[in-house]
Design an enzyme around this catalytic site. Structure first.
Site, short mmCIF file in Angstrom:
data_model
loop_
_atom_site.label_atom_id
_atom_site.label_comp_id
_atom_site.label_asym_id
_atom_site.label_seq_id
_atom_site.Cartn_x
_atom_site.Cartn_y
_atom_site.Cartn_z
CG HIS A 27 4.49 -5.39 6.37
ND1 HIS A 27 5.55 -5.07 5.35
CD2 HIS A 27 4.78 -4.66 7.10
CE1 HIS A 27 6.21 -4.18 5.39
NE2 HIS A 27 5.72 -3.70 6.93
N GLY A 28 1.32 -3.99 4.92
CA GLY A 28 0.51 -3.21 5.46
C GLY A 28 1.13 -1.95 6.27
#
Length: 140
Positions: free
Chosen positions: A103-104
């Protein structure tokens, strides 16, 4: 009833030899089923971590409070992202620390979630027992 041997072994501290870990290298070991990152930080990485303004962090903690000050080249953190329990990748992302590809989420060279272009979640980078009287550390 007493726990079986595998249950006892799962909680036993582990010892890690730091000798083969080159400067700039990050290794991953497992303790109690959790990934533990051991980072042999460069002077540049230490400087970057020490120069972050604490009031800019969502969870302010100085780099010196996350390491053994006499051996600040060694950072030991639990490598689990709090979002989905993913395992971030070392030396990735915008801040040279860790990056979670799921998800970064990004972490700096001290394992903290930087506020610059904030990406959730907050860090799971709780320091683990670090004592360096020799070339070995004990986790647990």
């Amino acid at each position: 009833m007493n726990p079986d041997a595998s249950t006892i072994a799962a909680g036993v501290p582990i010892e890690v030899d730091l000798t083969p870990i080159a400067e700039g290298q990050v290794i991953k070991v497992f303790w109690r089923g959790n990934p533990i990152y051991i980072s042999h930080r460069t002077r540049k990485e230490i400087g970057e971590a020490q120069n972050v303004p604490l009031d800019s962090l969502p969870d302010p903690q100085a780099d010196k409070d996350r390491v053994n000050q006499a051996h600040d080249q060694w950072l030991v953190v639990i490598g689990i992202c709090t979002h989905l329990g993913c395992i971030p990748l070392a030396h990735q992302g915008d801040y040279g620390g860790w990056f979670c590809p799921c998800h970064g989420s990004q972490y700096d060279t001290s394992g903290r979630n930087p506020p610059w272009g904030q990406r959730p979640p907050k860090p799971a980078g709780a320091a683990v027992c670090l004592s360096c009287p020799t070339a070995k550390i004990q986790i647990g």
